[in-house]
Write a protein that holds these residues in place. Structure first.
Motif, PDB file in Angstrom:
ATOM      1  N   VAL A  70      -8.385  -2.811   7.125  1.00  0.00           N
ATOM      2  CA  VAL A  70      -9.605  -3.597   7.358  1.00  0.00           C
ATOM      3  C   VAL A  70      -9.629  -4.797   6.420  1.00  0.00           C
ATOM      4  O   VAL A  70      -9.923  -5.921   6.839  1.00  0.00           O
ATOM      5  N   GLU A  71      -9.300  -4.601   5.173  1.00  0.00           N
ATOM      6  CA  GLU A  71      -9.317  -5.695   4.198  1.00  0.00           C
ATOM      7  C   GLU A  71      -8.309  -6.779   4.561  1.00  0.00           C
ATOM      8  O   GLU A  71      -8.623  -7.971   4.512  1.00  0.00           O
ATOM      9  N   VAL A  72      -7.119  -6.392   4.936  1.00  0.00           N
ATOM     10  CA  VAL A  72      -6.081  -7.361   5.295  1.00  0.00           C
ATOM     11  C   VAL A  72      -6.468  -8.145   6.549  1.00  0.00           C
ATOM     12  O   VAL A  72      -6.110  -9.297   6.710  1.00  0.00           O
ATOM     13  N   ASN A  73      -7.246  -7.497   7.426  1.00  0.00           N
ATOM     14  CA  ASN A  73      -7.648  -8.110   8.694  1.00  0.00           C
ATOM     15  C   ASN A  73      -9.147  -8.400   8.718  1.00  0.00           C
ATOM     16  O   ASN A  73      -9.789  -8.338   9.773  1.00  0.00           O
ATOM     17  N   ARG A  74      -9.679  -8.747   7.583  1.00  0.00           N
ATOM     18  CA  ARG A  74     -11.117  -8.976   7.408  1.00  0.00           C
ATOM     19  C   ARG A  74     -11.666  -9.951   8.458  1.00  0.00           C
ATOM     20  O   ARG A  74     -12.707  -9.693   9.064  1.00  0.00           O
ATOM     21  N   ASP A  75     -10.982 -11.065   8.701  1.00  0.00           N
ATOM     22  CA  ASP A  75     -11.464 -12.056   9.668  1.00  0.00           C
ATOM     23  C   ASP A  75     -11.602 -11.448  11.062  1.00  0.00           C
ATOM     24  O   ASP A  75     -12.579 -11.687  11.763  1.00  0.00           O
ATOM     25  N   GLU A  84       4.050  -2.539   3.752  1.00  0.00           N
ATOM     26  CA  GLU A  84       3.698  -3.941   3.620  1.00  0.00           C
ATOM     27  C   GLU A  84       2.722  -4.283   4.743  1.00  0.00           C
ATOM     28  O   GLU A  84       3.092  -4.306   5.911  1.00  0.00           O
ATOM     29  N   LEU A  85       1.464  -4.500   4.375  1.00  0.00           N
ATOM     30  CA  LEU A  85       0.446  -4.826   5.372  1.00  0.00           C
ATOM     31  C   LEU A  85       0.233  -6.334   5.420  1.00  0.00           C
ATOM     32  O   LEU A  85       0.119  -6.981   4.391  1.00  0.00           O
ATOM     33  N   ARG A  86       0.192  -6.860   6.630  1.00  0.00           N
ATOM     34  CA  ARG A  86      -0.091  -8.269   6.883  1.00  0.00           C
ATOM     35  C   ARG A  86      -1.169  -8.341   7.951  1.00  0.00           C
ATOM     36  O   ARG A  86      -1.395  -7.363   8.665  1.00  0.00           O
ATOM     37  N   VAL A 134       0.848  -1.185   0.000  1.00  0.00           N
ATOM     38  CA  VAL A 134       0.000   0.000   0.000  1.00  0.00           C
ATOM     39  C   VAL A 134       0.886   1.238   0.000  1.00  0.00           C
ATOM     40  O   VAL A 134       1.856   1.306   0.748  1.00  0.00           O
ATOM     41  N   ARG A 135       0.539   2.219  -0.814  1.00  0.00           N
ATOM     42  CA  ARG A 135       1.269   3.500  -0.810  1.00  0.00           C
ATOM     43  C   ARG A 135       0.638   4.408   0.233  1.00  0.00           C
ATOM     44  O   ARG A 135      -0.573   4.580   0.282  1.00  0.00           O
ATOM     45  N   PHE A 136       1.495   4.971   1.086  1.00  0.00           N
ATOM     46  CA  PHE A 136       1.035   5.899   2.111  1.00  0.00           C
ATOM     47  C   PHE A 136       2.172   6.849   2.414  1.00  0.00           C
ATOM     48  O   PHE A 136       3.303   6.426   2.655  1.00  0.00           O
ATOM     49  N   ARG A 137       1.887   8.114   2.372  1.00  0.00           N
ATOM     50  CA  ARG A 137       2.887   9.161   2.626  1.00  0.00           C
ATOM     51  C   ARG A 137       4.115   8.992   1.732  1.00  0.00           C
ATOM     52  O   ARG A 137       5.243   9.195   2.157  1.00  0.00           O
ATOM     53  N   GLY A 138       3.912   8.587   0.501  1.00  0.00           N
ATOM     54  CA  GLY A 138       5.006   8.460  -0.453  1.00  0.00           C
ATOM     55  C   GLY A 138       5.845   7.203  -0.286  1.00  0.00           C
ATOM     56  O   GLY A 138       6.837   7.035  -0.980  1.00  0.00           O
ATOM     57  N   GLU A 139       5.461   6.329   0.629  1.00  0.00           N
ATOM     58  CA  GLU A 139       6.198   5.086   0.849  1.00  0.00           C
ATOM     59  C   GLU A 139       5.303   3.886   0.552  1.00  0.00           C
ATOM     60  O   GLU A 139       4.080   3.994   0.615  1.00  0.00           O
ATOM     61  N   THR A 140       5.930   2.777   0.274  1.00  0.00           N
ATOM     62  CA  THR A 140       5.180   1.536   0.109  1.00  0.00           C
ATOM     63  C   THR A 140       5.235   0.767   1.420  1.00  0.00           C
ATOM     64  O   THR A 140       6.316   0.405   1.891  1.00  0.00           O
TER      65      THR A 140
END
Length: 148
Positions: free
Chosen positions: A105-110, A23-25, A15-21
């Protein structure tokens, strides 16, 4: 076999946020208690009957949720990204944080499904009624009966 590994260790979402990529888990076990304490009131707000006008007005809903729970949302995003709250707060505009929150939210849907169900169950449960004691209550200051 590859699908089984994906369940155990899902691929990160970039995910891009504040100009950085970033890594969401999915949240780590150690992050769940603090994260859950932060987001449960927000989830309860979404599921509550207090804001029927939100049905047709996402802008109003976002404004009010931010006003009511903005600090919680930022702190939860910090936990989910592993970044300091101050760094999350430094986003250029609200839409950027909203996009990040949607990805979290999507990454932690469960987790969010289970949390929503827990809030709904808690609301559906009948309120606990204190036990009623009929008759006089014994005084804790009275002495015990004499024994001979």
């Amino acid at each position: 076999m590859a699908d089984d590994l994906e369940v155990l260790d899902p691929a990160p979402r970039h995910v891009r946020f504040r100009g950085e990529t970033l890594e969401l888990r999915p949240l780590r076990l150690g992050d769940l208690p603090a994260f859950s304490r932060l987001v449960r009131p927000v989830i309860a707000e979404f599921l509550g009957d207090r804001h029927p006008e939100w049905e047709g007005n996402d802008d109003l809903m976002i404004l009010e949720i931010t006003e009511l729970h903005g600090e919680r949302i930022l702190a939860a995003a910090a936990i989910a990204t592993g970044r300091p709250v101050a760094w999350i707060e430094g986003a250029g505009h609200g839409a950027e944080i909203l996009a990040l929150v949607r990805e979290i939210v999507e990454v932690n849907r469960d987790f969010f499904i289970r949390a929503m169900l827990a809030v709904q169950r808690a609301r559906a449960a009948p309120p606990e009624v204190p036990a009623r004691a009929d008759g006089p209550m014994p005084s804790s200051a009275s002495s015990s009966p004499a024994t001979h």
